[in-house]
Design a protein around this motif. Structure first.
Motif, mmCIF file in Angstrom:
data_model
loop_
_atom_site.group_PDB
_atom_site.id
_atom_site.type_symbol
_atom_site.label_atom_id
_atom_site.label_comp_id
_atom_site.label_asym_id
_atom_site.label_seq_id
_atom_site.Cartn_x
_atom_site.Cartn_y
_atom_site.Cartn_z
ATOM 1 N N ILE A 1 0.746 -1.249 -0.016
ATOM 2 C CA ILE A 1 0.035 0.000 -0.102
ATOM 3 C C ILE A 1 0.802 1.368 -0.124
ATOM 4 C CG2 ILE A 1 -1.717 1.359 1.335
ATOM 5 C CD1 ILE A 1 -3.229 -1.162 1.830
ATOM 6 N N PRO A 2 1.973 1.200 0.848
ATOM 7 C CA PRO A 2 2.794 2.548 0.764
ATOM 8 C C PRO A 2 3.432 3.006 -0.681
ATOM 9 C CG PRO A 2 3.461 1.328 2.685
ATOM 10 C CD PRO A 2 2.472 0.463 1.727
ATOM 11 N N ALA A 3 3.507 1.802 -1.360
ATOM 12 C CA ALA A 3 3.757 2.162 -2.834
ATOM 13 C C ALA A 3 2.861 2.899 -3.777
ATOM 14 C CB ALA A 3 4.299 0.954 -3.408
ATOM 15 N N ARG A 4 1.663 2.981 -3.326
ATOM 16 C CA ARG A 4 0.701 3.815 -4.171
ATOM 17 C C ARG A 4 1.097 5.195 -4.516
ATOM 18 N NH1 ARG A 4 -4.632 2.826 -0.393
ATOM 19 N NH2 ARG A 4 -5.421 0.904 -1.648
ATOM 20 N N ASP A 5 1.931 5.848 -3.482
ATOM 21 C CA ASP A 5 2.355 7.169 -3.700
ATOM 22 C C ASP A 5 3.625 7.367 -4.638
ATOM 23 O OD1 ASP A 5 0.346 8.178 -1.936
ATOM 24 O OD2 ASP A 5 1.620 7.837 -0.178
ATOM 25 N N TYR A 6 4.163 6.211 -4.994
ATOM 26 C CA TYR A 6 5.380 6.437 -5.959
ATOM 27 C C TYR A 6 4.975 5.439 -7.346
ATOM 28 C CZ TYR A 6 7.039 7.343 -1.557
ATOM 29 O OH TYR A 6 7.128 8.231 0.036
ATOM 30 N N PRO A 7 4.559 6.191 -8.405
ATOM 31 C CA PRO A 7 4.022 5.576 -9.451
ATOM 32 C C PRO A 7 4.997 4.997 -10.288
ATOM 33 C CG PRO A 7 3.035 7.556 -9.235
ATOM 34 C CD PRO A 7 3.891 7.589 -7.985
ATOM 35 N N ASN A 8 6.485 5.561 -10.053
ATOM 36 C CA ASN A 8 7.578 5.028 -10.719
ATOM 37 C C ASN A 8 8.143 3.611 -10.181
ATOM 38 O OD1 ASN A 8 8.444 6.275 -8.323
ATOM 39 N ND2 ASN A 8 10.279 6.586 -9.092
ATOM 40 N N ARG A 9 7.325 2.984 -9.243
ATOM 41 C CA ARG A 9 7.570 1.759 -8.817
ATOM 42 C C ARG A 9 6.603 0.798 -8.915
ATOM 43 N NH1 ARG A 9 12.756 2.396 -6.918
ATOM 44 N NH2 ARG A 9 12.912 3.762 -5.379
ATOM 45 N N HIS A 10 5.357 1.211 -9.661
ATOM 46 C CA HIS A 10 4.199 0.360 -10.186
ATOM 47 C C HIS A 10 4.732 -0.749 -10.967
ATOM 48 C CE1 HIS A 10 0.973 3.422 -8.508
ATOM 49 N NE2 HIS A 10 1.855 2.932 -7.402
ATOM 50 N N ALA A 11 5.342 -0.326 -12.097
ATOM 51 C CA ALA A 11 5.787 -1.146 -13.108
ATOM 52 C C ALA A 11 6.494 -2.337 -12.378
ATOM 53 C CB ALA A 11 6.657 -0.397 -14.264
ATOM 54 N N SER A 12 7.508 -2.066 -11.740
ATOM 55 C CA SER A 12 8.388 -3.072 -11.056
ATOM 56 C C SER A 12 7.545 -4.035 -10.189
ATOM 57 C CB SER A 12 9.608 -2.613 -10.091
ATOM 58 O OG SER A 12 10.093 -3.651 -9.686
ATOM 59 N N ILE A 13 6.517 -3.811 -9.500
ATOM 60 C CA ILE A 13 5.603 -4.477 -8.613
ATOM 61 C C ILE A 13 4.692 -5.351 -9.554
ATOM 62 C CG2 ILE A 13 3.685 -4.076 -7.273
ATOM 63 C CD1 ILE A 13 4.917 -1.491 -6.052
ATOM 64 N N LEU A 14 4.392 -4.931 -10.604
ATOM 65 C CA LEU A 14 3.402 -5.893 -11.498
ATOM 66 C C LEU A 14 4.125 -6.651 -12.336
ATOM 67 C CD1 LEU A 14 1.211 -2.754 -12.586
ATOM 68 C CD2 LEU A 14 0.400 -4.743 -10.936
ATOM 69 N N LEU A 15 5.394 -6.753 -12.508
ATOM 70 C CA LEU A 15 6.290 -7.440 -13.460
ATOM 71 C C LEU A 15 6.120 -8.862 -13.198
ATOM 72 C CD1 LEU A 15 10.016 -5.763 -13.576
ATOM 73 C CD2 LEU A 15 8.135 -5.818 -15.301
ATOM 74 N N ALA A 16 6.035 -9.615 -12.176
ATOM 75 C CA ALA A 16 5.981 -10.952 -11.697
ATOM 76 C C ALA A 16 4.499 -11.324 -12.241
ATOM 77 C CB ALA A 16 6.027 -11.148 -10.507
ATOM 78 N N TRP A 17 3.622 -10.606 -12.217
ATOM 79 C CA TRP A 17 2.081 -10.868 -12.677
ATOM 80 C C TRP A 17 1.890 -10.846 -14.116
ATOM 81 C CZ3 TRP A 17 -1.242 -12.230 -8.652
ATOM 82 C CH2 TRP A 17 -0.755 -11.803 -7.338
ATOM 83 N N GLN A 18 2.619 -9.888 -14.791
ATOM 84 C CA GLN A 18 2.495 -9.706 -16.182
ATOM 85 C C GLN A 18 3.316 -10.742 -16.750
ATOM 86 O OE1 GLN A 18 4.049 -5.806 -16.371
ATOM 87 N NE2 GLN A 18 1.862 -4.832 -16.350
ATOM 88 N N ALA A 19 4.250 -11.238 -16.265
ATOM 89 C CA ALA A 19 5.085 -12.305 -16.830
ATOM 90 C C ALA A 19 4.607 -13.507 -16.789
ATOM 91 C CB ALA A 19 6.509 -12.392 -16.257
ATOM 92 N N THR A 20 3.856 -14.065 -15.471
ATOM 93 C CA THR A 20 3.056 -15.062 -15.439
ATOM 94 C C THR A 20 1.927 -15.155 -16.302
ATOM 95 O OG1 THR A 20 3.711 -15.093 -12.824
ATOM 96 C CG2 THR A 20 1.554 -16.334 -13.401
ATOM 97 N N LEU A 21 1.288 -14.042 -16.669
ATOM 98 C CA LEU A 21 -0.003 -14.139 -17.530
ATOM 99 C C LEU A 21 0.856 -14.305 -18.938
ATOM 100 C CD1 LEU A 21 -2.110 -11.090 -16.198
ATOM 101 C CD2 LEU A 21 -2.683 -13.560 -16.372
#
Length: 146
Positions: free
Chosen positions: A117-137
Motif C-alpha cells: 500500500i505505501p507504494a501507491r504514492d510512488y507511481p515510478n515503482r508500480h511497473a516493477s511491482i506488476l512485473l511478476a504478474w504480467q510475466a506469469t500471464l
C-alpha cells in the motif's frame, strides 16, 4: 523522497518477503516462459510454468527487481501453484487498482499484497511491482497456445 518515506516504503515486512521469494529459479521443461522488464528502473522478472487442467502445476521465477518488485513476486509465489488464469488475472487487476486507483487490498489469497500500500504514492515503482504478474500471464498465454 525523505528518509521516513523510504523507511515506510521499504518496511521490514517488505524486506522479509523480498528475502524469501518462493519458487526462485527455472523449472524443467516449462510449457511457457516469459520475461518482463520495467523500462523505468530496469527490473526484470522471468516466469516459467507448467499447466495441468487449466491450473499452474509447476512454477519458477527469476527476479531481478527492487525490494517492492521482489515482495510482489513473493506474494505471487506463495499462492501460484494451483492458480487458474482467472485467479492470476484477478490478482493482477486488483493489485493494479490498489496501486493506481486507491482500490482495496486484493482478496485472498493475494491479500498479502497489502504490504505494498505505501507504494501507491510512488507511481515510478508500480511497473516493477506488476512485473511478476504480467510475466506469469504471458507465460500462461504461451503454455495455453502450445
Amino acid at each position: 523522497m525523505s528518509d521516513a518515506d523510504m523507511m515506510q516504503l521499504y518496511s521490514k515486512r517488505i524486506l522479509a518477503l523480498a528475502a524469501d521469494i518462493p519458487h526462485l529459479g527455472t523449472i524443467e521443461s516449462p510449457q511457457g516462459s516469459a520475461k518482463r522488464r520495467s523500462p523505468q528502473c530496469g527490473s526484470t522478472v522471468t516466469a516459467h510454468l507448467r499447466m495441468e487442467n487449466g491450473r499452474i502445476s509447476d512454477f519458477g521465477q527469476e527476479v531481478r527487481a527492487c525490494a517492492l518488485g521482489q515482495a510482489s513476486a513473493a506474494v505471487l509465489g506463495q499462492n501460484v501453484l494451483g492458480a487458474s488464469r482467472d485467479d492470476i488475472e484477478r490478482g493482477t487487476r486488483e493489485l493494479t487498482a490498489m496501486l493506481k486507483e486507491n482500490g482495496p487490498v486484493p482478496a485472498a489469497p493475494w491479500d498479502g499484497l497489502e504490504v505494498l500500500i505505501p507504494a501507491r504514492d510512488y507511481p515510478n515503482r508500480h511497473a516493477s511491482i506488476l512485473l511478476a504478474w504480467q510475466a506469469t500471464l504471458e507465460a500462461m498465454d504461451q503454455a495455453e497456445s502450445g
